[in-house]
Design an enzyme around this catalytic site. Structure first.
Site, PDB file in Angstrom:
ATOM      1  N   ARG A  14       2.891 -35.611 -38.604  1.00 49.40           N
ATOM      2  CA  ARG A  14       4.306 -35.647 -38.978  1.00 49.40           C
ATOM      3  C   ARG A  14       4.958 -36.883 -38.351  1.00 49.40           C
ATOM      4  NH1 ARG A  14       3.204 -30.379 -37.617  1.00 49.40           N
ATOM      5  NH2 ARG A  14       4.151 -30.607 -35.542  1.00 49.40           N
ATOM      6  N   LYS A  47     -15.727 -22.557 -23.907  1.00 54.82           N
ATOM      7  CA  LYS A  47     -15.870 -23.209 -22.610  1.00 54.82           C
ATOM      8  C   LYS A  47     -17.156 -22.766 -21.909  1.00 54.82           C
ATOM      9  CE  LYS A  47     -10.855 -23.588 -22.170  1.00 54.82           C
ATOM     10  NZ  LYS A  47      -9.628 -23.073 -21.527  1.00 54.82           N
ATOM     11  N   VAL A  57     -12.564 -28.085 -20.738  1.00 55.83           N
ATOM     12  CA  VAL A  57     -12.934 -26.799 -20.140  1.00 55.83           C
ATOM     13  C   VAL A  57     -11.874 -26.215 -19.225  1.00 55.83           C
ATOM     14  CG1 VAL A  57     -14.571 -25.637 -18.595  1.00 55.83           C
ATOM     15  CG2 VAL A  57     -15.404 -27.191 -20.365  1.00 55.83           C
TER      16      VAL A  57
END
Length: 430
Positions: free
Chosen positions: A49, A207, A134
């Site tokens: 945008r 993760k 992570v």
């Protein structure tokens, strides 16, 4: 001496994290240049945008054509913070093909397709860094890939999602129910409008796949990770945990088998003793506990999400990659030489805390004990409380294969004297 030609950085995405990356690059430009040995220039920012106001980002840098940006040929580092699988995967591989290294925070993509990204980076002689994927600002990936590269890691266990930890912490400290704690997390901005990725543990599972792959030098994909969300955790579970001297956390657990022949990766709620370091991790903080053969026990703690903390990790990777480019070198790539199989959840050895609603009459405990014995599961403790013909029976087991424990629970459900299985919770960290 400092090189005068700037290293050019392309930024894909300018949301919460991307805007902070741009801001820090601008406000700390001199410091970054001194640390790298060359100026760093933000050369373009790809967004969806373009009309949105983005303070601190010059309008002439904004583009909606991310592909053209990564194909320019003069870009040194592409920072990808748009998330998702596509177009992120294509943009990253295109960046490699056109001579740029990549810094990414995209845990979902790395967990699903990390091997192909590593291969593309190696093919084109580029870096792939992803510290921010992570645990936000917590330095974790680099210590595992570099500082502990000479050691043997046997276990990685941690809290890797701030939203779920905030919710569980509120349930623990205030006695709130799950829905009430989730509403508070949403109001404070810790939880998204759709919290599914967090509370159903998809985020933590991605993760866990990344951590297991690095820790054990083998390929672990998202589909290899056992995943169980936390939406069924109740105030009664916390009451039971407190009676055991425990609390409840959503844990990502990656383990090497005792014989070293396989690994497991799993994410699920678990009771852990209050004496364990992870039990004291409060609010939306993350912490990861690493057990290595030579180094022993290590814990990494800090804010695991948010614009500024995550941007800190991203910029740390940018500095490392830029230094590599100046030295005409690359950092560590994929290390998957062990090629260990990933075992199923059924093979994991753990303990269970099981709460049963049973008929309050003689012989019930004996029936329940028989079921455990038939499945080879040893009982550690039993607590029973009866009232008006009904009783609550809480059983804590010794360690046993998860498949045996699951089979025990299914058999218990079939007993006429068992009205229902109120709660099942694994016990970890002992």
């Amino acid at each position: 001496m400092m090189r005068t030609r700037p290293l050019k950085v392309a930024l894909l995405g300018c949301g919460v994290v991307g805007s902070e990356v741009a801001r820090i690059m601008t406000t700390h430009a001199d410091d970054l240049a001194a640390r790298i040995g060359a100026p760093v220039e933000l050369a373009g920012v790809a967004v969806r945008r373009p009309d949105k106001v983005r303070g601190g980002v010059p309008a002439e840098l904004i583009t909606t054509d991310a592909t053209a940006l990564v194909k320019r040929g003069d870009i040194d580092v592409v920072v990808e913070v748009i998330g998702g699988i596509e177009p992120a995967r294509t943009l990253i591989t295109t960046a490699f093909e056109h001579g740029a290294s990549v810094v990414s925070a995209n845990k979902a993509l790395l967990a699903q397709d990390g091997a192909s990204l590593y291969a593309a980076a190696e093919q084109h002689g580029q870096d792939l860094y992803y510290e921010a994927a992570v645990a936000g600002a917590i330095p974790l990936i680099r210590p595992l890939r570099e500082s502990l590269a000479g050691d043997k890691i046997n276990r990685v266990m941690g809290i890797v999602n701030g939203t779920t930890n905030f919710i569980l912490d509120k349930m623990d400290t205030s006695g709130a129910g799950y829905s009430e704690a989730l509403d508070e997390a949403t109001a404070l901005g810790y939880a998204e409008a759709d919290p599914t990725a967090d509370v159903e543990a998809f985020d933590a599972a991605a993760k866990a796949a990344i951590l297991a792959g690095i820790a054990f030098h083998t390929r672990v994909r998202l589909d290899d990770v056992y995943r169980e969300g936390m939406t069924e955790v109740t105030a009664a579970d916390f009451a039971s945990a407190k009676e055991m001297g425990c609390t409840i956390k959503l844990l990502a657990i990656c383990e090497r088998a005792a014989d070293g022949g396989s690994v497991t990766a799993r994410v699920h709620p678990a009771m852990i003793p209050l004496s364990h370091p992870l039990a004291s991790v409060r609010e939306a903080y993350n912490a990861v506990f690493v057990e290595a053969e030579a180094a022993g026990q290590l814990m990494f703690y800090g804010p695991g999400a948010g614009g500024s903390p995550t941007a800190s990790a991203v910029l740390g990777d940018v500095v490392a990659v830029c230094r590599n480019r100046l030295n005409e070198a690359t950092g560590p790539g994929e290390s998957a030489y062990t090629q260990l199989p990933v075992s199923s959840m059924g093979e994991v050895v753990t303990r269970y805390h099981i709460s049963l609603d049973v008929a309050d009459k003689p012989g019930v405990l004996a029936q329940v004990a028989t079921v455990f014995a038939e499945h080879g599961v040893s009982i550690d403790t039993v607590r029973q409380q009866g009232k008006d013909g009904e009783a609550s029976l809480v059983v804590v087991t010794h360690r046993a294969p998860d498949a045996a424990l699951s089979g025990t629970v299914e058999a218990l459900r079939k007993l006429d004297t068992v009205r229902g299985v109120a709660s099942i919770m694994r016990v970890e960290g002992e």
